[in-house]
Scaffold this active site. Structure first.
Site, PDB file in Angstrom:
ATOM      1  N   GLY A 205      52.903  58.610  17.306  1.00  0.00           N
ATOM      2  CA  GLY A 205      53.845  58.242  16.265  1.00  0.00           C
ATOM      3  C   GLY A 205      55.050  59.164  16.172  1.00  0.00           C
ATOM      4  O   GLY A 205      56.177  58.705  15.935  1.00  0.00           O
TER       5      GLY A 205
ATOM      6  N   CYS B  99      48.205  72.301   2.984  1.00  0.00           N
ATOM      7  CA  CYS B  99      47.937  73.740   2.991  1.00  0.00           C
ATOM      8  C   CYS B  99      48.110  74.262   4.417  1.00  0.00           C
ATOM      9  O   CYS B  99      47.387  73.858   5.314  1.00  0.00           O
ATOM     10  CB  CYS B  99      46.517  74.007   2.498  1.00  0.00           C
ATOM     11  SG  CYS B  99      46.133  75.744   2.310  1.00  0.00           S
TER      12      CYS B  99
END
Length: 381
Positions: A72, A328
């Site tokens: 992608g 994170c």
């Protein structure tokens, strides 16, 4: 031993066992370079051509409109950067949204540094933009509109057909790209009905291998190659084709198409089950986005008063994999740009959201197990 539950398919999916089998056979038997003229090369070329036909049929396109990529990210980069290169200095304005994947936002930032102007359409509190917003943002020098099909964090499905029709009716030539990485496999896609010119897909979201995807490029729209070298992919993407990955991707697509309706219905039923179980457990929550107008396999939950990062750790220790509304990285928590765009910078959902995403192996007991652990951690501490 904790029961293992994987509910992070929007990040990546496990490879389907059939995909692994077919890839293993291809690695054993089909090592030829698809550009070679001898029998080994011709066998590989045949597998590549067969796969291209399957990929094209899955979105109602033509085989020559399918450009193999590494996934992608490369598809998005090719669509955006090479469309800009094609138009050169003639036009300098692009329209996108502020909730796109980084594989779209980063190329946009790069083009801005080169002097292009990018309009980032704002979304409403459910994560939607409208065709009217696109129309209002159009300028004489607009050459590209890039808007994702379905959002990877909250599942919002954008009005791609409405935007496509709007752009088709305009006299000025505007290229329309959509990142369909999350939508492919869970939403029926017809590139002609949608009036899209470029569409990005990745294999590893549907049980296929990582490192492969495709870019649909409408016939007649000739883009320069992002990767320079050989003349593979009719000179549109240099590099020796990864035939085992192509075979695995093709197998994943065939499996996807074989039971797509049933699988989507299963996702919807699992979503309903999750919501009902949360209600029964008396867990305070709110769905981010719109439950009815979102991708069937994704649900984003704002767990009121619950720190998402701490909950992720607790779920992980219980053998349950989900993701948060925040990314994170190396110990630094960056607020979700999607939730920030929807709610503003200080909304509690930004730090209190988990994303549940389902796939071909997800079962009712997985949902039940998730709610049981949430109930224990939230209500019965």
């Amino acid at each position: 031993m904790n029961q293992s539950v994987y509910l992070d398919y929007a990040a990546t999916s496990p490879m389907h066992p059939k995909v692994i089998d077919e890839m293993s056979e291809a690695m054993r038997s089909h090592f030829g370079n698809a550009s070679s003229t001898h029998q080994y090369g011709r066998l590989s070329r045949g597998l590549l051509d067969e796969a291209r036909i399957v990929f094209a049929k899955s979105i109602q396109a033509k085989p020559n409109e399918i450009l193999m990529t590494s996934g992608g990210t490369e598809s998005d980069n090719t669509a955006i950067l090479k469309t800009a290169e094609k138009f050169g200095t003639k036009k300098r304005h692009i329209i996108t949204t502020n909730v796109e994947h980084q594989a779209v936002l980063k190329p946009m930032e790069y083009l801005e540094a080169l002097g292009y102007e990018v309009t980032y359409l704002p979304v409403n509190e459910e994560g939607f933009v409208t065709a009217d917003q696109v129309e209002q943002a159009l300028r004489e020098d607009t050459f590209l509109v890039s808007i994702m099909f379905g959002n990877n964090e909250v599942g919002t499905v954008m009005p791609i057909a409405d935007i496509g029709q709007l752009l088709k009716n305009k006299e000025q030539p505007i290229v329309f790209h959509t990142d369909a990485v999350q939508a492919y496999g869970s939403k029926a896609i017809d590139v002609n009905q949608l009036n899209v010119d470029l569409l990005s897909v990745s294999a590893h979201k549907i049980g296929g291998p990582k490192g492969i995807g495709f870019l649909y490029c409408r016939e007649g729209l000739s883009l320069p190659s992002l990767i320079l070298g050989g003349e593979q992919e009719t000179k549109r993407r240099a590099g020796t084709e990864n035939i085992p990955a192509v075979v695995g991707f093709k197998t994943a697509v065939e499996l996807m198409l074989r039971n797509q309706t049933q699988r989507v219905q299963n996702y919807l039923e699992l979503k309903t089950r999750l919501v009902n179980q949360l209600e029964k457990a008396n867990i305070a929550y709110k769905v981010n986005g719109n439950l009815e107008k979102s991708l069937p396999q994704i649900i984003s939950l704002h767990l009121t008063g619950v720190n998402a990062e701490r909950m992720l750790i607790k779920l992980d220790l219980s053998g349950i994999a989900v993701s948060a509304g925040s990314a994170c990285t190396a110990g630094n928590i960056d607020p979700s740009h999607v939730l920030t765009a929807m709610y503003g910078e200080k909304h509690p959902a930004i730090s209190e959201t988990i994303r549940i995403s389902m796939g071909f192996e997800t079962k009712e007991q997985d949902i039940d197990r998730l709610v049981t652990v949430l109930d224990k951690e939230i209500n019965n501490q």
